[in-house]
Scaffold this active site. Structure first.
Site, PDB file in Angstrom:
ATOM      1  N   SER A  48       0.850  -1.199   0.000  1.00  0.00           N
ATOM      2  CA  SER A  48       0.000   0.000   0.000  1.00  0.00           C
ATOM      3  C   SER A  48       0.879   1.240   0.000  1.00  0.00           C
ATOM      4  CB  SER A  48      -0.862   0.031   1.262  1.00  0.00           C
ATOM      5  OG  SER A  48      -0.049   0.277   2.396  1.00  0.00           O
ATOM      6  N   ASP A  49       0.391   2.332  -0.565  1.00  0.00           N
ATOM      7  CA  ASP A  49       1.065   3.593  -0.274  1.00  0.00           C
ATOM      8  C   ASP A  49       0.891   3.818   1.228  1.00  0.00           C
ATOM      9  OD1 ASP A  49       2.402   5.964  -0.299  1.00  0.00           O
ATOM     10  OD2 ASP A  49       1.227   6.873  -1.907  1.00  0.00           O
ATOM     11  N   TRP A  50       1.739   4.658   1.773  1.00  0.00           N
ATOM     12  CA  TRP A  50       1.776   4.790   3.240  1.00  0.00           C
ATOM     13  C   TRP A  50       0.448   5.339   3.787  1.00  0.00           C
ATOM     14  CZ3 TRP A  50       5.319   2.162   1.475  1.00  0.00           C
ATOM     15  CH2 TRP A  50       6.395   1.712   2.208  1.00  0.00           C
ATOM     16  N   GLY A  51      -0.304   4.464   4.390  1.00  0.00           N
ATOM     17  CA  GLY A  51      -1.590   4.876   4.958  1.00  0.00           C
ATOM     18  C   GLY A  51      -2.738   4.765   3.972  1.00  0.00           C
TER      19      GLY A  51
END
Ligand code: BGC
Length: 762
Positions: free
Chosen positions: A230-233
């Site tokens: 995932s992209d961060w968050g």
């Protein structure tokens, strides 16, 4: 490896399996000591390592270990040089090995839909073919050193505004031909170890939990065999993300995502096999990284700095060079003006922010090239837009005394960054004013720009030269001096269109959308595809870039003039250096479909090559095109289809400067699919299908009445243009009210059965 992975999975508890599905820390995957599974470190970013020893964040707030800062993607793409990009990738791979980093979080392959996107500096191009070629070679370079890349942000992350919630609404053809195509080639050609799913939603669903995107297209269609992080968050609902095909959640937060996975497996809503499959892929990543880990790697910082200088030089685009004001002569007195000459703007803000190993200052570097008088004036304060009269006055005094003036202008840090978009394309007022005032004193003005994306240049006619430097990395100062004095002959070409003004840009009326909806109404017409179609002359077209020499093309030829969509086509053109300096030309090949059954851009880039030529030298270059160069995405058949017919091959210096053309006839080998006929099929659509037309006319002939419109439909007689059009666009069911009872529901039913009988026989 397969048996080892299966053995480990058999040993694992449900909780252990779930724990691997998120990190153990901001930059680390989850280790499992009991099973000898170590943690891996992942780190930003695309053009330099951002390894944070302490203090973790995803916006480059905390410091990181020193690393070479190469030009950012916007500049890299302007080299149009696959091998050079791969070399940058290799250098990044070596630096990652030296710092025990297993996966480098880049490159980004999002399309530059609007020049306003704050993160365009991290992306390659407005064109999917150029973008995907650059990304593929970047990845190949990094991975050739035994370090994984992360192709990001998958997909349609084309704005920063509301990036974590916005829904990119994109029609299927545009998605396939533009936004996904920019990832597709890179995935297929380079198999990145990881793909990073983006923050935004795509057609209603978060990309991090989009099964069509992450599983159907990425894995099943494109054959991707790595993991999705995932992209961060970016994870919304963890179980949904796992089920959709996202293996790794980053950062882990409180690891509550793992608990949700465990609960979902226990209550039966998530099959354990889905989790096992994710764990298999995660373990493969870990073992792959371990196998490729090299101990004791070091690198020579100066060598990497020199590479950064070479790349920065090759990425600079000479936009304008009236009266050959450039290159500068070594004996000319030059006034260097602008704060960026001493404190360069060389990289963008946010997660890609690198702590450079060293930083060239252009002013010093210029002095290395000449013994003539070089003076300096700051000209403006880069932290504000406010005009500083004292700085302005100093600059004017220096300009008056010099033979030539070089102004270092550009966008200050706060103008463009990850996390927000620009709202206009202006340079700061104090810089515009400076350029105007200086060019009122002397016409001998050169402007060098440092910016991550296009700016408007209302002052363009007042200056003789403009050199676009983008965000050129830590050696940009040296590279600028090399180009100014001709030690490097500029060979960069724009990877995006520079518009004259914001209102000319393709997404102008719809960017950044309303609330959480961004509707991509311009469709396929992104970048030069739009300017071509609208006949809007841009300030500088896609592919444009001057050199200190000139090139001519002749004899464009093709290996065959008739092919099928299964054949490859070789295209040749002879390029000559017609000037008196060695230089490099980027030969761009566009394909144009002469008469298409679907809406298509005027022409599209399908190949390119960069060729080095000595003065007077000529070379024949060759590129190869395959089916994809001619195909469009057919949304009914869910496949790439070539419509049989004539295609033109255009070879040019830019999208607006085509030098040579040839023609080829391409025949599709895919049988035409026949439609299913229904009560709302128009008569026109029936008549274009020969078999259906025959069935239709003989059925109507079998009816003995000609009342109402039926006669006109049957006989084709007494039909003027209006009647022709009426018949053509009339759905079958309308024959009932217009035939005064001669054609009824029963007839319609029988006719449809006859029209669709082919389905039963096939
Ligand atoms: C960015 C990614 C980056 C990640 C980690 C995110 O905010 O969008 O590109 O890799 O942070 O820093």
């Amino acid at each position: 490896m397969v048996e080892k992975i299966e053995a480990v999975i058999n040993e694992m508890t449900l909780e252990e399996k779930a724990s691997l599905c998120s990190g153990s820390h901001f930059w680390y995957t989850q280790p499992l000591e009991r099973l000898n599974i170590p943690r891996l470190m992942v780190t930003d970013g695309p053009h330099g390592l951002r390894k944070q020893p302490e203090g973790s964040d995803h916006l480059g707030v905390h410091d990181s270990v020193p690393a070479t800062c190469f030009p950012s993607a916007a500049g890299l793409a302007c080299t149009w040089d696959r091998e050079l990009i791969a070399e940058v990738g290799r250098a990044l791979g070596v630096e990652s090995q030296a710092e025990n980093v297993s996966v480098l979080l880049g490159p980004g392959a999002n399309i530059k839909r609007s020049p306003l996107c704050g993160r365009n500096f991290e992306y390659f191009s407005e064109d999917p073919y150029l973008s995907t070629e650059m990304a593929a070679h970047h990845i190949q370079g990094v991975q050739s050193e035994g370090v994984g890349a992360s192709l990001k942000h998958f997909a349609a992350n084309n704005q920063e505004h509301r990036r974590m919630s916005v829904d990119a609404v994109i029609d299927e053809r545009t998605l396939r031909e533009i936004y996904l195509a920019s990832f597709e080639g890179a995935v297929k050609k380079s198999q990145p170890w990881t793909v990073m799913s983006s923050y935004n939603r795509l057609n209603g669903e978060y990309c991090s939990e989009h099964p069509v995107l992450l599983t159907d297209i990425l894995r099943e269609e494109w054959g991707y065999d790595g993991i999705v992080v995932s992209d961060w968050g970016a994870v919304n609902e963890r179980e949904a993300a796992l089920a959709a095909g996202l293996e790794l959640e980053m950062p882990p937060g409180d690891k509550s995502g793992d608990d949700k996975i465990v609960a979902a497996v226990k209550d039966g809503s998530l099959p354990e096999e889905t989790l096992n499959e994710a764990v298999r892929r995660l373990l493969k990543l870990v073992y792959r990284a371990l196998e490729n880990k090299q101990e004791g790697v070091t690198f020579n910082e100066e060598d990497h700095h020199q590479l950064a200088r070479q790349v920065a030089g090759d990425s600079m685009v000479l936009l304008k060079n009236e009266d050959d004001i450039l290159p500068l002569e070594k004996n000319e007195d030059v006034a260097v003006i602008g704060s960026f000459a001493k404190a360069p703007r060389y990289q963008g803000g946010g997660s890609s922010h690198v702590n450079p190993t060293k930083l060239d200052e252009a002013l010093n570097e210029i002095k290395q090239h000449t013994s003539a008088g070089i003076t300096f004036a700051q000209g403006f304060d880069a932290t504000t837009d406010v005009i500083d009269e004292t700085l302005m006055q100093e600059a004017k005094e220096q300009a008056e005394k010099a033979e030539k003036v070089v102004i270092f202008a550009g966008l200050p840090d706060h103008y463009e960054s990850e996390a927000y978009d620009r709202t206009h394309l202006h340079l700061p007022t104090n810089q515009v004013k400076l350029i105007e005032e200086i060019s009122a004193i002397t016409s001998e003005v050169v402007v060098i720009l440092s910016n991550g994306a296009p700016v408007e240049m209302p002052w363009i006619h007042n200056v003789k030269a403009v050199l676009e430097g983008y965000l050129g990395g830590q050696a940009v100062g040296g590279a600028a001096a090399d180009v100014l004095y001709g030690a490097v002959n500029p060979s960069g070409r724009l990877a995006e269109t520079f518009p004259e003004k914001l209102s000319h840009t393709p997404a102008h009326l719809h960017f950044p959308g309303e609330g959480d909806k961004a509707v991509y109404s311009e469709g396929l017409f992104v970048g030069y595809r739009y300017y071509d179609a609208k006949e809007i002359a841009p300030l500088f077209p896609f592919g444009h870039g001057l050199s200190y020499t000139t090139f001519s093309y002749r004899d464009l030829r093709v290996s065959q003039t008739e092919i099928t969509d299964q054949d490859e086509l070789d295209v040749y053109v002879t390029v000559k250096n017609t000037g008196d300096r060695a230089g490099k030309e980027v030969v761009q090949f566009y394909v144009k479909e002469v008469d298409s059954p679907v809406i298509r851009p005027e022409k599209e880039l399908k190949q390119f090559t960069k060729v080095q030529l000595d003065p007077g030298e000529e070379k024949e270059v060759k590129v190869t095109l395959d089916k994809r160069a001619f195909a469009y995405y057919d949304t009914d058949r869910k496949d790439w289809i070539v419509a049989s017919g004539e295609f033109q091959l255009l070879a040019g210096h830019s999208a607006a400067n085509i030098a040579e053309q040839a023609s080829v006839q391409v025949t599709s080998t895919v049988p035409k699919s026949r439609p299913v006929f229904h009560r709302n099929t128009t008569i026109g659509d029936i008549l274009v299908d020969q078999e259906a037309a025959n069935t239709f006319t003989s059925y109507l002939a079998s009816l003995d009445s000609d009342s109402g419109l039926l006669g006109a439909v049957k006989t084709q007689e007494n039909r003027d243009e209006m009647m022709d059009a009426m018949v053509q666009y009339m759905p079958l069911r309308a024959l009932i009210p217009f035939s005064q009872g001669a054609f009824n529901e029963t007839h319609l039913k029988t006719l449809l059965e006859e029209l669709n009988a082919y389905q039963l026989s096939s």
